[in-house]
Design an enzyme around this catalytic site. Structure first.
Site, PDB file in Angstrom:
ATOM      1  N   SER A  96       0.822  -1.214   0.000  1.00 30.96           N
ATOM      2  CA  SER A  96       0.000   0.000   0.000  1.00 30.96           C
ATOM      3  C   SER A  96       0.853   1.261   0.000  1.00 30.96           C
ATOM      4  O   SER A  96       0.469   2.272  -0.615  1.00 30.96           O
ATOM      5  CB  SER A  96      -0.932  -0.004   1.211  1.00 30.96           C
ATOM      6  N   ASP A 107       1.601   0.180   8.464  1.00 39.82           N
ATOM      7  CA  ASP A 107       2.977  -0.278   8.371  1.00 39.82           C
ATOM      8  C   ASP A 107       3.493  -0.122   6.943  1.00 39.82           C
ATOM      9  O   ASP A 107       2.735   0.158   6.010  1.00 39.82           O
ATOM     10  CB  ASP A 107       3.093  -1.736   8.827  1.00 39.82           C
ATOM     11  N   ASP A 109       5.602  -2.160   4.014  1.00 40.48           N
ATOM     12  CA  ASP A 109       6.190  -3.409   3.532  1.00 40.48           C
ATOM     13  C   ASP A 109       7.515  -3.080   2.854  1.00 40.48           C
ATOM     14  O   ASP A 109       7.564  -2.278   1.907  1.00 40.48           O
ATOM     15  CB  ASP A 109       5.243  -4.097   2.557  1.00 40.48           C
ATOM     16  N   ASP A 161       7.595  -4.189   7.994  1.00 44.90           N
ATOM     17  CA  ASP A 161       7.699  -5.622   7.723  1.00 44.90           C
ATOM     18  C   ASP A 161       8.852  -5.803   6.743  1.00 44.90           C
ATOM     19  O   ASP A 161       8.745  -5.446   5.561  1.00 44.90           O
ATOM     20  CB  ASP A 161       6.404  -6.168   7.119  1.00 44.90           C
ATOM     21  N   LYS A 222     -10.764  -0.054   0.225  1.00 49.38           N
ATOM     22  CA  LYS A 222     -10.071  -0.626   1.374  1.00 49.38           C
ATOM     23  C   LYS A 222     -10.724  -0.188   2.681  1.00 49.38           C
ATOM     24  O   LYS A 222     -10.876  -1.004   3.605  1.00 49.38           O
ATOM     25  CB  LYS A 222      -8.600  -0.208   1.352  1.00 49.38           C
ATOM     26  N   TYR A 231     -11.439  -7.685   5.456  1.00 47.66           N
ATOM     27  CA  TYR A 231     -10.082  -7.321   5.023  1.00 47.66           C
ATOM     28  C   TYR A 231      -9.080  -8.096   5.859  1.00 47.66           C
ATOM     29  O   TYR A 231      -8.679  -7.673   6.939  1.00 47.66           O
ATOM     30  CB  TYR A 231      -9.877  -5.812   5.201  1.00 47.66           C
TER      31      TYR A 231
END
Length: 757
Positions: A96, A107, A109, A161, A222, A231
């Site tokens: 995202s 968070d 990625d 992450d 979303k 979700y």
């Protein structure tokens, strides 16, 4: 590029050409502005200061990554210092954040790319220790055994992450393009999966015709999916990349539409989608012989035909991003698509505002019966690790419940709720599963959830031990609870937010909502219809007598229906007529009970009243209420999608396209099997005693020791065959496991049984 109907390439990407090239109208642009205003209160947009802070954190992580690669190079290769700087290394973002649709507090990625002499073990050891020494780091934990191994960390207030990919290159250039498929050559599967995140993200952005419209639409979808509780990839719904691909496909079909129009077309397209037909952004690439990675293709791979809701990633190797979707979760998603279509249609008609679309789910008012899954640990670090692990396994429990012939729908809520009082402990969370029961035989049925829950708890603990994840104090508890007792498990403000939703259209065809409407209307409408029919032809005595007979029959039916309604109300209000609220205690603590007795206590709600409330039956090794105290529950015979009409069969027979769809017989209820084989080994608790851990609120505490039940000769022979059929390498989930050398006591067997009528 897509081919038009004449076979000529056009300028629009996708597996087909666009459905419409109409430019947006002033009304569409006005609704788009209102949509943006409706999104702002939900914190979907970050300020410039927050965006800059994220960039600073990513720069620090990139610097740490480069310094770590230099240290590893010095230790391994003894290379001169002037050459070490040439190895490079780089941090990429995906998901995202890379798409530009992340929300406040979300968070990031992150992918760490290293040259070939840096190994994955180095990443999870030396780089982990390097992060641990940083003062900005909190909540650091490594999940090396995951499908995509990851390090989770909070760095200077930003959650990250971190995944790792080792490329088959001596150096990592600054301008490397990870979309290049040749980079996948000679890579291990974990590195390919780690690279797949950024490759899919870049490919999606490349395949949408208008990125700004795509981003705004994806933000709205979303937010809607999170509000409706659909979700979560781990729990069997759709994750962020799946929602992005669904929105991208609609953008391909309507390349010039405004975001408000795309939102409406989104619900229109997918509420009518013919699953399991796959959603594709580009044609399948199954001819790549050079790399040879497996690609999703239901025409070639038989296993792919069993996927219920395939959404295929566009980057090679193309895979199904919705592998975890089950029959129940697909039913729930389709019902939400239908309701979303009605809501947005009313918005376009001026009858509703965009805020209506983003109202929360009515999950805690939607069902009468719930299963509570509790995960707890004694230390914070252990709790964070245990919570993520248990959450990844809950979909197996949903699958077990779906295969029960008396359960029509198992609805898991993705949100995990913490403790509501001090007795629950500090490190504990709860997930809730709503149940709809179905009774094939109108005379009633005994619903036994013991085996479904026991097999789940066995899997959770056995795999945790195998992965060296289990720590002392980690527990899983599973409990049945009625809707009226939810305030003992969920904060009241959450229940207040989850109020029942008003249905927008009385002409709904969804069976789940027709059920609610029929309950609201009651017999009054039917009585009026019969009365009207009886007075429409007064000149015909025969018709009048038939109408009178029909009225009498209906009156009897109405009386019965009213009595049932009264009974249901009594069941909801009478504190002493509850079903058994036994806990499925999958704890690791040992128990001490004597003489096989049952000790029960009466709480403030009267769940158990002394020893007469529940009896121990040595024939099947479980608790049961006495016959005169069996709770009777009104069956709920509908769900929100026609796709669930085949419930009560095996999982394979439920899935469209299954070769067993028409041949697999329904699964026999467990009570019938009990009558056929007395003392069946499927129910005998042979090795460990039965107990339940301490419970919260009004739930009782039970403890019992079972002697070895005597088996008939036929049952003994079946038991011997049953044992012989199992491999020594595979765990036997049909009976409790012996205590291993570490002293860990496996999940304790208890029972959750209900009497349905």
């Amino acid at each position: 590029m897509a081919l038009d109907y004449g076979g000529v390439k056009n300028q629009y990407p996708g597996v087909t050409g666009p459905l419409s090239l109409v430019e947006p109208k002033p009304h569409d642009l006005e609704l788009t502005d209102k949509l943006v205003d409706a999104l702002k209160p939900h914190n979907v947009f970050e300020s410039d200061a927050e965006l800059n802070h994220r960039l600073e954190v990513l720069a620090k992580i990139n610097d740490l990554m480069r310094a770590w690669i230099k240290d590893v190079s010095r230790q391994k290769n003894n290379i001169p210092e002037n050459l070490i700087d040439t190895f490079g290394g780089k941090v990429f973002t995906f998901g995202s954040y890379r798409m530009g649709v992340h929300t406040k507090g979300a968070d990031i990625d992150t992918l760490c790319v290293a040259p070939r002499h840096v190994e994955r073990t180095d990443f999870f050891k030396s780089f982990y220790e390097l992060l641990k020494s940083q003062p900005e780091v909190r909540d650091l934990r490594a999940v090396e055994e995951a499908f995509v191994p990851v390090i989770k960390v909070e760095f200077d207030g930003i959650e990250l992450d971190l995944v790792f990919a080792r490329l088959a290159l001596p150096t990592i250039p600054e301008d490397i393009n990870l979309r290049d498929e040749t980079l996948l050559k000679n890579l291990d599967e974990k590195s390919v999966r780690s690279l797949n995140g950024i490759r899919v993200t870049d490919e999606i952005l490349h395949l949408v015709p208008h990125q700004d419209n795509f981003r705004m639409t994806l933000r709205a979808i979303k937010l809607w999916a999170k509000k409706k509780g659909i979700y979560s990839n781990a729990l069997g719904y759709l994750g962020g990349v799946s929602w992005a691909m669904l929105v991208a496909r609609v953008c391909q079909l309507y390349p010039k539409a405004a975001p408000a129009t795309i939102v409406h077309r989104f619900f229109l397209v997918y509420s009518k989608w013919d699953w399991p037909s796959p959603v594709l952004l580009k044609p399948l690439d199954s001819d790549n012989k050079l790399l040879g990675f497996p690609v999703w293709d239901s025409r070639v791979n038989a296993a792919d035909r069993f996927h219920l809701m395939p959404i295929i990633t566009p980057a090679y190797p193309q895979q199904n991003s919705t592998f975890n979707v089950s029959q129940s979760t697909r039913t729930i998603i389709m019902e939400e698509f239908q309701e979303g279509l009605e809501c947005v249609t009313h918005i376009y008609e001026g009858r509703q505002e965009w805020s209506r679309l983003f109202e929360g789910s009515d999950f805690f008012y939607k069902y009468k019966h719930y299963i509570v899954v509790k995960g707890s640990a004694e230390e914070e670090d252990h709790y964070l690790e245990w919570k993520g692990y248990v959450e990844s396994k809950i979909r197996h429990l949903v699958g077990n419940l779906e295969r029960n012939p008396n359960i029509k729908l198992a609805h898991i809520m993705p949100t995990a709720y913490g403790p509501i009082n001090e007795s629950d402990g500090q490190y504990m969370c709860k997930w809730f599963i709503g149940l709809i029961f179905e009774i094939a035989d109108q005379s009633g049925a005994n619903v036994d959830l013991t085996y479904d829950i026991q097999s789940f708890s066995d899997i959770v603990h056995q795999q945790a031990i195998k992965l060296n994840l289990y720590k002392e104090g980690m527990k899983v508890e599973i409990q049945y609870v009625k809707r009226k007792n939810l305030d003992q498990f969920v904060p009241r403000q959450i229940l207040g937010q989850s109020r029942p939703r008003k249905r927008l259209d009385s002409g709904r065809h969804s069976s789940g909502n027709s059920r609610r409407q029929s309950q609201d209307k009651g017999p009054t409408a039917a009585t009026a219809a019969i009365g009207q029919a009886s007075t429409s032809s007064p000149s015909h005595s025969t018709q009048s007598s038939q109408a009178a007979d029909a009225s009498a029959a209906l009156a009897k039916t109405v009386t019965t229906s009213e009595e049932d309604d009264v009974y249901v109300a009594e069941l909801e209000e009478d504190e002493t007529s509850q079903e058994s609220s036994c806990i499925m205690a999958a704890s690791a603590s040992s128990t001490s009970s004597a003489n096989g007795g049952v000790s029960s206590s009466t709480n403030s709600n009267g769940v158990l009243e002394g020893d007469s409330a529940m009896q121990w039956h040595s024939s099947d090794g479980s608790f049961r209420r006495k016959e005169e105290d069996d709770s009777e529950v009104k069956s709920e015979n509908s769900v929100g999608s026609p796709s669930s009409q085949d419930s009560g069969q095996d999982a394979a027979s439920k899935r469209p396209g299954s070769p067993f769809h028409n041949d697999t017989p329904p699964k026999k209820p467990k009570d019938i099997l009990d009558q056929q084989i007395p003392g069946s080994p499927m129910q005998v608790d042979e090795k460990i005693s039965l107990s339940s851990s301490s419970t919260s609120g009004s739930q009782p505490q039970l403890s019992c020791v079972s002697s070895h039940p005597s088996l008939s000769d036929s049952a003994k022979s079946i038991a011997n065959k049953h044992v012989d059929l199992h491999s020594t390498e595979l765990p036997d989930l049909t009976s409790p496991q012996p205590i291993n050398a570490t002293g860990f006591l496996p999940p304790l067997k208890n029972s959750i049984k209900l009497k349905l009528k």
